[in-house]
Design a protein around this motif. Structure first.
Motif, PDB file in Angstrom:
ATOM      1  N   UNK A   1     -32.822 -11.880  47.874  1.00  0.00           N
ATOM      2  CA  UNK A   1     -33.171 -10.651  48.595  1.00  0.00           C
ATOM      3  C   UNK A   1     -34.688 -10.602  48.722  1.00  0.00           C
ATOM      4  N   UNK A   2     -35.134  -9.992  49.779  1.00  0.00           N
ATOM      5  CA  UNK A   2     -36.564  -9.844  50.024  1.00  0.00           C
ATOM      6  C   UNK A   2     -36.906  -8.366  49.987  1.00  0.00           C
ATOM      7  N   UNK A   3     -37.863  -8.000  49.162  1.00  0.00           N
ATOM      8  CA  UNK A   3     -38.314  -6.617  49.037  1.00  0.00           C
ATOM      9  C   UNK A   3     -39.707  -6.535  49.655  1.00  0.00           C
ATOM     10  N   UNK A   4     -39.880  -5.606  50.576  1.00  0.00           N
ATOM     11  CA  UNK A   4     -41.179  -5.394  51.207  1.00  0.00           C
ATOM     12  C   UNK A   4     -41.605  -3.951  50.976  1.00  0.00           C
ATOM     13  N   UNK A   5     -42.910  -3.700  51.108  1.00  0.00           N
ATOM     14  CA  UNK A   5     -43.406  -2.340  50.886  1.00  0.00           C
ATOM     15  C   UNK A   5     -44.674  -2.093  51.688  1.00  0.00           C
ATOM     16  N   UNK A   6     -44.809  -0.866  52.173  1.00  0.00           N
ATOM     17  CA  UNK A   6     -46.050  -0.457  52.844  1.00  0.00           C
ATOM     18  C   UNK A   6     -47.154  -0.210  51.825  1.00  0.00           C
ATOM     19  N   UNK A   7     -46.745   0.249  50.645  1.00  0.00           N
ATOM     20  CA  UNK A   7     -47.687   0.547  49.568  1.00  0.00           C
ATOM     21  C   UNK A   7     -47.310  -0.301  48.357  1.00  0.00           C
ATOM     22  N   UNK A   8     -48.268  -0.624  47.511  1.00  0.00           N
ATOM     23  CA  UNK A   8     -47.960  -1.360  46.287  1.00  0.00           C
ATOM     24  C   UNK A   8     -46.920  -0.579  45.487  1.00  0.00           C
ATOM     25  N   UNK A   9     -45.874  -1.272  45.054  1.00  0.00           N
ATOM     26  CA  UNK A   9     -44.756  -0.591  44.392  1.00  0.00           C
ATOM     27  C   UNK A   9     -44.171  -1.441  43.284  1.00  0.00           C
ATOM     28  N   UNK A  10     -43.734  -0.773  42.234  1.00  0.00           N
ATOM     29  CA  UNK A  10     -42.946  -1.407  41.182  1.00  0.00           C
ATOM     30  C   UNK A  10     -41.484  -1.152  41.502  1.00  0.00           C
ATOM     31  N   UNK A  11     -40.624  -2.114  41.208  1.00  0.00           N
ATOM     32  CA  UNK A  11     -39.201  -1.891  41.434  1.00  0.00           C
ATOM     33  C   UNK A  11     -38.391  -2.613  40.373  1.00  0.00           C
ATOM     34  N   UNK A  12     -37.147  -2.169  40.238  1.00  0.00           N
ATOM     35  CA  UNK A  12     -36.206  -2.775  39.303  1.00  0.00           C
ATOM     36  C   UNK A  12     -34.915  -3.073  40.050  1.00  0.00           C
ATOM     37  N   UNK A  13     -34.240  -4.124  39.625  1.00  0.00           N
ATOM     38  CA  UNK A  13     -32.945  -4.470  40.191  1.00  0.00           C
ATOM     39  C   UNK A  13     -31.911  -4.436  39.070  1.00  0.00           C
ATOM     40  N   UNK A  14     -30.825  -3.718  39.314  1.00  0.00           N
ATOM     41  CA  UNK A  14     -29.710  -3.619  38.378  1.00  0.00           C
ATOM     42  C   UNK A  14     -28.478  -4.207  39.059  1.00  0.00           C
ATOM     43  N   UNK A  15     -27.597  -4.797  38.280  1.00  0.00           N
ATOM     44  CA  UNK A  15     -26.368  -5.368  38.827  1.00  0.00           C
ATOM     45  C   UNK A  15     -25.180  -4.694  38.163  1.00  0.00           C
ATOM     46  N   UNK A  16     -24.253  -4.233  38.986  1.00  0.00           N
ATOM     47  CA  UNK A  16     -23.068  -3.541  38.479  1.00  0.00           C
ATOM     48  C   UNK A  16     -23.438  -2.247  37.786  1.00  0.00           C
TER      49      UNK A  16
END
Length: 110
Positions: A54-69
């Motif tokens: 998957x590709x995650x893009x952002x207009x602003x600097x961002x932290x993100x997390x990915x969870x499964x199930x």
């Protein structure tokens, strides 16, 4: 007569409600802060190593997390810089739903 029909058509197209599922209640966008998605089985297994990317893009600097199930522990915690993108690889056994008629907890939450 032709001018009247043309003006009527322009009036109807301009002032009528949108059709084909478009209305003010549903705003379609790829922007947001909370996404759920999944992947169904659909590949030719030719012996190569397969994964979901998957590709995650952002207009602003961002932290993100990915969870499964239903997991409450993040599969991946990452940062994406402003106007940039980050590719995340997820092993197939974690994110690809296989077979049918069975509930599988492989939804991906970003």
């Amino acid at each position: 007569m032709r001018i009247a029909c043309f003006l009527s058509l322009v009036f109807i197209c301009t002032f009528s409600k949108p059709i084909f599922g478009e209305d003010d209640k549903c705003h379609r966008s790829t922007e947001g802060t909370d996404f759920w998605f999944g992947f169904m089985e659909g590949r030719n297994d030719n012996g190569n190593v397969h994964y979901i990317e998957i590709t995650v893009t952002a207009k602003e600097a961002s932290n993100f997390q990915i969870f499964i199930g239903k997991s409450t522990s993040a599969f991946k915690m990452e940062r994406v810089l402003a106007n940039n993108s980050v590719q995340i690889k997820i092993p197939l056994n974690l994110g690809e739903t296989t077979g049918s008629e069975n509930i599988q907890e492989k939804g991906i939450h970003l």
